[in-house]
Every structure is written in structure tokens, then in C-alpha cells.
Write an enzyme that holds these catalytic residues in place. Sequence first.
Site, PDB file in Angstrom:
ATOM      1  N   GLU A  59     -13.242  -0.813   2.753  1.00  0.00           N
ATOM      2  CA  GLU A  59     -12.194  -0.592   1.760  1.00  0.00           C
ATOM      3  C   GLU A  59     -12.145  -1.729   0.748  1.00  0.00           C
ATOM      4  O   GLU A  59     -11.897  -1.513  -0.435  1.00  0.00           O
ATOM      5  CB  GLU A  59     -10.861  -0.460   2.493  1.00  0.00           C
TER       6      GLU A  59
ATOM      7  N   HIS B  32     -13.197   9.400  -7.338  1.00  0.00           N
ATOM      8  CA  HIS B  32     -12.226   9.501  -8.434  1.00  0.00           C
ATOM      9  C   HIS B  32     -11.143  10.546  -8.163  1.00  0.00           C
ATOM     10  O   HIS B  32     -10.654  11.205  -9.075  1.00  0.00           O
ATOM     11  CB  HIS B  32     -12.933   9.737  -9.774  1.00  0.00           C
TER      12      HIS B  32
ATOM     13  N   CYS C  65       0.806  -1.230   0.000  1.00  0.00           N
ATOM     14  CA  CYS C  65       0.000   0.000   0.000  1.00  0.00           C
ATOM     15  C   CYS C  65       0.836   1.277   0.000  1.00  0.00           C
ATOM     16  O   CYS C  65       0.286   2.373  -0.012  1.00  0.00           O
ATOM     17  CB  CYS C  65      -0.976  -0.007   1.170  1.00  0.00           C
TER      18      CYS C  65
END
Length: 150
Positions: free
Chosen positions: A136, A75, A25
Site C-alpha cells: 500500500e 483509478h 484513513c
Amino acid sequence: MSQIRITKQFSFETGHALYGYDGKCKNVHGHSYRLDVTVIGIPISDSTHVKFGMVIDFGDLKKIVKEEIVDVFDHATVFNKNTPHIELAKELENRGHNVLLVDYQPTSEMMVIDFAVKIKKRLPKNIKLHSLKLQETATSFAEWFASDNE
């Protein structure tokens, strides 16, 4: 009258990277987030009120969460502005990308705290934020409860 909890669900796509993290990550990647927003209040008992029987109109709750969270984060790519990722963020912005710079590491845990603050500010006085669940992935989520934060 009884206190009632109501929940509205939202979804949005957001990218992020965790600076200094020791796993995958640390790379820029994205998630299809699902946010469950639960508020608590007493249903309106005035039979002449246009929203009689409602704690809050789902449409009113949707407006708050869309304006504060979904429309902002959808986005976008989120970076902690206090890390060297600021250089990457500037490059992406220069290329027309939607970049958010925040004061925290953009983990689900920290995002859900940020979301709670933003939503609480916009709720009517008689409505309290009860909890948030930010999912998530299909198997990973962070939760915020008002009762844990009083």
C-alpha cells in the site's frame, strides 16, 4: 521435476475510505499499490510444447491479473457497500467517477483476500496460487499465503 515459483508484479492507483476508522484513513484518499502475484507449478517438460520449460507464460498470468484486478481497481475508488459511504459512492458515480462497491472494509488485508479468490478461479488446474503481496505504501503491505489458508 521440481516445483517452481514464479512472480509477476503489477501496479495500480486506487482510492478508498475506511468507514468507522479512528484515524486519517476514514477520509477518502489513494495509494499507488504494488501487487506481487506468485504461482507455483512444475515447468512443462514436453519439448514439443510451445511453452516448454515454463510453469505458466508470464503473459498468461498478466492477462488474468489485469482482467481480474488491475483493470478493475486502477483509478477507481473503493467503498464498503454496507456503510453510509454508499451515498458518497452514488454521488461520485453520478459525476462520472469509477466507483467500486465491495462487501468488505477496503483495507489491504481484505483486498488481498478478495484478489486471491479472483485469481485462483482463473488459474489453470496445474498451477496453484502460492502467495500475494499487496503493498500500500513504501513501508506497509499485506500478504496472503496459500499454506496459511488450506
